[in-house]
Design a protein around this motif. Structure first.
Motif, PDB file in Angstrom:
ATOM      1  N   PHE A 137      23.111  -1.017  72.290  1.00  0.00           N
ATOM      2  CA  PHE A 137      22.939  -2.556  71.884  1.00  0.00           C
ATOM      3  C   PHE A 137      24.298  -3.236  71.846  1.00  0.00           C
ATOM      4  CE2 PHE A 137      19.449  -0.362  70.674  1.00  0.00           C
ATOM      5  CZ  PHE A 137      18.244  -0.914  71.026  1.00  0.00           C
ATOM      6  N   MET A 138      24.281  -4.478  72.398  1.00  0.00           N
ATOM      7  CA  MET A 138      25.317  -5.322  72.450  1.00  0.00           C
ATOM      8  C   MET A 138      25.161  -6.569  71.559  1.00  0.00           C
ATOM      9  SD  MET A 138      27.230  -3.543  74.502  1.00  0.00           S
ATOM     10  CE  MET A 138      28.605  -5.031  75.253  1.00  0.00           C
ATOM     11  N   LYS A 139      25.998  -6.817  70.682  1.00  0.00           N
ATOM     12  CA  LYS A 139      25.690  -8.103  69.705  1.00  0.00           C
ATOM     13  C   LYS A 139      25.870  -9.384  70.735  1.00  0.00           C
ATOM     14  CE  LYS A 139      27.186  -9.986  65.344  1.00  0.00           C
ATOM     15  NZ  LYS A 139      28.245  -9.964  64.357  1.00  0.00           N
ATOM     16  N   PRO A 140      24.941 -10.239  70.577  1.00  0.00           N
ATOM     17  CA  PRO A 140      25.009 -11.600  71.137  1.00  0.00           C
ATOM     18  C   PRO A 140      26.467 -12.238  70.716  1.00  0.00           C
ATOM     19  CG  PRO A 140      23.025 -11.450  70.639  1.00  0.00           C
ATOM     20  CD  PRO A 140      23.732 -10.188  69.976  1.00  0.00           C
ATOM     21  N   ASP A 141      27.278 -12.911  71.698  1.00  0.00           N
ATOM     22  CA  ASP A 141      28.640 -13.624  71.573  1.00  0.00           C
ATOM     23  C   ASP A 141      28.419 -15.008  70.933  1.00  0.00           C
ATOM     24  OD1 ASP A 141      30.654 -11.814  72.748  1.00  0.00           O
ATOM     25  OD2 ASP A 141      28.973 -11.702  74.284  1.00  0.00           O
ATOM     26  N   ILE A 142      27.251 -15.674  71.624  1.00  0.00           N
ATOM     27  CA  ILE A 142      27.049 -17.178  71.000  1.00  0.00           C
ATOM     28  C   ILE A 142      25.602 -17.023  70.669  1.00  0.00           C
ATOM     29  CG2 ILE A 142      26.923 -19.479  71.986  1.00  0.00           C
ATOM     30  CD1 ILE A 142      28.850 -18.602  74.230  1.00  0.00           C
ATOM     31  N   VAL A 143      25.322 -17.605  69.332  1.00  0.00           N
ATOM     32  CA  VAL A 143      24.186 -17.604  68.858  1.00  0.00           C
ATOM     33  C   VAL A 143      23.768 -18.985  68.280  1.00  0.00           C
ATOM     34  CG1 VAL A 143      22.863 -16.745  66.930  1.00  0.00           C
ATOM     35  CG2 VAL A 143      24.317 -15.357  68.067  1.00  0.00           C
ATOM     36  N   PHE A 144      22.594 -19.332  68.816  1.00  0.00           N
ATOM     37  CA  PHE A 144      22.267 -20.811  68.472  1.00  0.00           C
ATOM     38  C   PHE A 144      20.986 -20.843  67.538  1.00  0.00           C
ATOM     39  CE2 PHE A 144      19.843 -19.710  72.245  1.00  0.00           C
ATOM     40  CZ  PHE A 144      18.801 -20.107  72.203  1.00  0.00           C
ATOM     41  N   THR A 145      20.443 -21.898  67.167  1.00  0.00           N
ATOM     42  CA  THR A 145      19.347 -21.876  66.323  1.00  0.00           C
ATOM     43  C   THR A 145      17.932 -22.753  67.007  1.00  0.00           C
ATOM     44  OG1 THR A 145      20.661 -22.083  64.398  1.00  0.00           O
ATOM     45  CG2 THR A 145      18.476 -22.966  64.101  1.00  0.00           C
ATOM     46  N   ASP A 146      18.391 -23.858  67.620  1.00  0.00           N
ATOM     47  CA  ASP A 146      17.225 -24.933  68.349  1.00  0.00           C
ATOM     48  C   ASP A 146      17.389 -24.679  69.781  1.00  0.00           C
ATOM     49  OD1 ASP A 146      16.051 -25.461  65.605  1.00  0.00           O
ATOM     50  OD2 ASP A 146      17.860 -27.069  65.406  1.00  0.00           O
ATOM     51  N   LYS A 147      18.759 -25.121  70.172  1.00  0.00           N
ATOM     52  CA  LYS A 147      18.699 -25.378  71.733  1.00  0.00           C
ATOM     53  C   LYS A 147      20.291 -25.404  71.714  1.00  0.00           C
ATOM     54  CE  LYS A 147      18.222 -30.404  71.780  1.00  0.00           C
ATOM     55  NZ  LYS A 147      17.440 -31.555  72.396  1.00  0.00           N
ATOM     56  N   ILE A 148      20.453 -25.050  73.191  1.00  0.00           N
ATOM     57  CA  ILE A 148      22.218 -24.792  73.697  1.00  0.00           C
ATOM     58  C   ILE A 148      22.116 -25.293  75.074  1.00  0.00           C
ATOM     59  CG2 ILE A 148      22.107 -22.635  74.096  1.00  0.00           C
ATOM     60  CD1 ILE A 148      24.939 -22.323  73.064  1.00  0.00           C
ATOM     61  N   THR A 149      23.053 -26.023  75.497  1.00  0.00           N
ATOM     62  CA  THR A 149      23.344 -26.361  76.750  1.00  0.00           C
ATOM     63  C   THR A 149      24.426 -25.719  77.422  1.00  0.00           C
ATOM     64  OG1 THR A 149      22.314 -28.859  76.532  1.00  0.00           O
ATOM     65  CG2 THR A 149      23.681 -28.458  78.500  1.00  0.00           C
ATOM     66  N   ILE A 150      24.236 -25.166  78.622  1.00  0.00           N
ATOM     67  CA  ILE A 150      25.296 -24.494  79.140  1.00  0.00           C
ATOM     68  C   ILE A 150      25.778 -24.948  80.593  1.00  0.00           C
ATOM     69  CG2 ILE A 150      25.845 -22.184  80.093  1.00  0.00           C
ATOM     70  CD1 ILE A 150      23.659 -21.077  78.324  1.00  0.00           C
ATOM     71  N   ASP A 151      26.905 -25.485  80.634  1.00  0.00           N
ATOM     72  CA  ASP A 151      27.260 -25.990  81.836  1.00  0.00           C
ATOM     73  C   ASP A 151      28.169 -25.124  82.941  1.00  0.00           C
ATOM     74  OD1 ASP A 151      28.571 -27.496  83.827  1.00  0.00           O
ATOM     75  OD2 ASP A 151      29.698 -29.049  82.525  1.00  0.00           O
ATOM     76  N   LEU A 152      27.432 -24.806  83.921  1.00  0.00           N
ATOM     77  CA  LEU A 152      27.955 -23.821  84.848  1.00  0.00           C
ATOM     78  C   LEU A 152      28.687 -24.391  85.805  1.00  0.00           C
ATOM     79  CD1 LEU A 152      24.536 -21.648  85.725  1.00  0.00           C
ATOM     80  CD2 LEU A 152      26.318 -21.190  83.876  1.00  0.00           C
ATOM     81  N   GLY A 153      28.954 -25.657  85.918  1.00  0.00           N
ATOM     82  CA  GLY A 153      29.771 -26.440  87.012  1.00  0.00           C
ATOM     83  C   GLY A 153      28.602 -27.036  87.763  1.00  0.00           C
ATOM     84  N   GLY A 154      28.371 -28.329  87.701  1.00  0.00           N
ATOM     85  CA  GLY A 154      27.558 -28.923  88.462  1.00  0.00           C
ATOM     86  C   GLY A 154      26.169 -28.405  88.274  1.00  0.00           C
ATOM     87  N   ILE A 155      25.687 -27.373  87.552  1.00  0.00           N
ATOM     88  CA  ILE A 155      24.376 -26.981  87.026  1.00  0.00           C
ATOM     89  C   ILE A 155      24.257 -27.015  85.542  1.00  0.00           C
ATOM     90  CG2 ILE A 155      22.850 -25.082  87.282  1.00  0.00           C
ATOM     91  CD1 ILE A 155      23.092 -26.991  90.008  1.00  0.00           C
ATOM     92  N   THR A 156      23.249 -27.623  85.285  1.00  0.00           N
ATOM     93  CA  THR A 156      23.221 -27.463  83.563  1.00  0.00           C
ATOM     94  C   THR A 156      21.870 -26.606  83.331  1.00  0.00           C
ATOM     95  OG1 THR A 156      24.120 -29.846  83.734  1.00  0.00           O
ATOM     96  CG2 THR A 156      22.899 -29.056  81.851  1.00  0.00           C
ATOM     97  N   CYS A 157      22.053 -25.664  82.327  1.00  0.00           N
ATOM     98  CA  CYS A 157      20.992 -25.002  81.810  1.00  0.00           C
ATOM     99  C   CYS A 157      20.814 -25.421  80.417  1.00  0.00           C
ATOM    100  CB  CYS A 157      21.497 -23.537  82.118  1.00  0.00           C
ATOM    101  SG  CYS A 157      21.562 -22.915  83.647  1.00  0.00           S
ATOM    102  N   GLU A 158      19.374 -25.516  80.106  1.00  0.00           N
ATOM    103  CA  GLU A 158      19.121 -25.997  78.667  1.00  0.00           C
ATOM    104  C   GLU A 158      18.222 -24.726  78.331  1.00  0.00           C
ATOM    105  OE1 GLU A 158      16.968 -29.496  79.023  1.00  0.00           O
ATOM    106  OE2 GLU A 158      19.089 -30.778  79.506  1.00  0.00           O
TER     107      GLU A 158
END
Length: 284
Positions: A137-158
């Motif tokens: 098992f790997m521990k997640p590096d970025i942990v959020f509570t409600d929502k998080i936005t990830i910018d991939l460069g020109g593409i936005t993931c919510e």
């Protein structure tokens, strides 16, 4: 559909689900600067297959991972990637608990008895892994509570936490520019800890949330991607069933009658008969 690899939209490649060992859909979301992998796969073998497919088609390998929820079929492939991982706080807590458990044959039986996994999961894990199960098992590096936005460069993931009966940590991922919504297993019933059940009110809440996206594609992890119109048509009878149970509760006879009248059928299809039981169980 075994190993079927599909360009779903201009920036999204998926490998379809396989039901023999409960492999969910995996998706690579391609931005200008980085690639996001949605879910890690149910084993290193599953992960490696997707990695190989990406390489053969000449696509960039993932730079990071986002998890929809903690269940084994979505997370046991994490160690094969060894990438920065984004997950809900509930997912992170669940993976921490899983890391100290015994996954031998005897251990699996004990986990099922405790309601941590199901008997069906045992069959799938044995078939996917065989007798040797080097599950790490790997521990997640970025942990959020409600929502998080990830910018991939020109593409936005919510990535949004929605919860639900299937798993309290369930999240959906919306790829804004391609108008694609990945639902994970959020619309599914509970599968661990006892008989399967749905909360009709909770199901309708999640369904309304999904509809508000008005996505071009809706993707459930163990299903086939559907257009917005196909998705609404596919779930129309389930939406109706949930509304009927909201009104009549545990009155099975009345629920069945209302649904037969609505569908103009003398007998409900087996999946809806099962749905009646799930929703009624969810009222208790």
């Amino acid at each position: 559909m075994k190993h079927k690899f599909q360009l779903l939209s201009p920036h999204i490649l998926i490998m379809h689900a396989e039901h023999e060992t409960d492999r969910p859909i995996l998706a690579a979301i391609l931005g200008e600067r980085r690639t996001l992998l949605l879910d890690a796969g149910n084993s290193p073998a599953h992960a490696e297959l997707f990695r190989k497919e990406l390489s053969e088609y000449g696509y960039r390998q993932p730079d990071m991972i986002a998890l929809t929820h903690w269940h084994w079929d979505h997370t046991f492939g994490l160690s094969a990637w060894d990438l920065p991982t984004v997950a809900h706080e509930g997912t992170a807590e669940a993976l921490t608990r899983l890391s100290g458990l015994d996954w031998s044959d005897e251990g699996l039986e004990g986990l099922a008895a405790q309601g941590i996994i199901s008997d069906e999961s045992i069959l799938h894990i044995r078939k996917e892994y065989g007798s040797r199960r080097p599950i790490r098992f790997m521990k997640p590096d970025i942990v959020f509570t409600d929502k998080i936005t990830i910018d991939l460069g020109g593409i936005t993931c919510e990535l949004n936490h929605v919860g639900g009966d299937h798993s309290a940590d369930s999240c959906v991922l919306y790829v804004k520019e391609d108008n694609v919504l990945f639902l994970g297993d959020a619309l599914g019933p509970s599968i661990y800890g006892g008989p399967r059940q749905y909360s009709s009110t909770g199901f309708l809440k999640l369904l309304n949330l999904a509809y508000r996206y008005d996505a071009q594609w809706y993707v459930e992890s163990h299903g086939i991607p559907m257009s917005g119109a196909e998705f609404r048509a596919d779930l129309a009878s389930w939406e109706r069933l949930a509304r009927v149970v909201d009104v009549f509760g545990q009155d099975r006879e009345r629920v069945m009658l209302e649904m037969k009248t609505y569908l103009k059928l003398e007998e409900l299809p087996k999946d809806l008969q099962q749905g009646v039981e799930y929703f009624i169980a969810g009222t208790k």
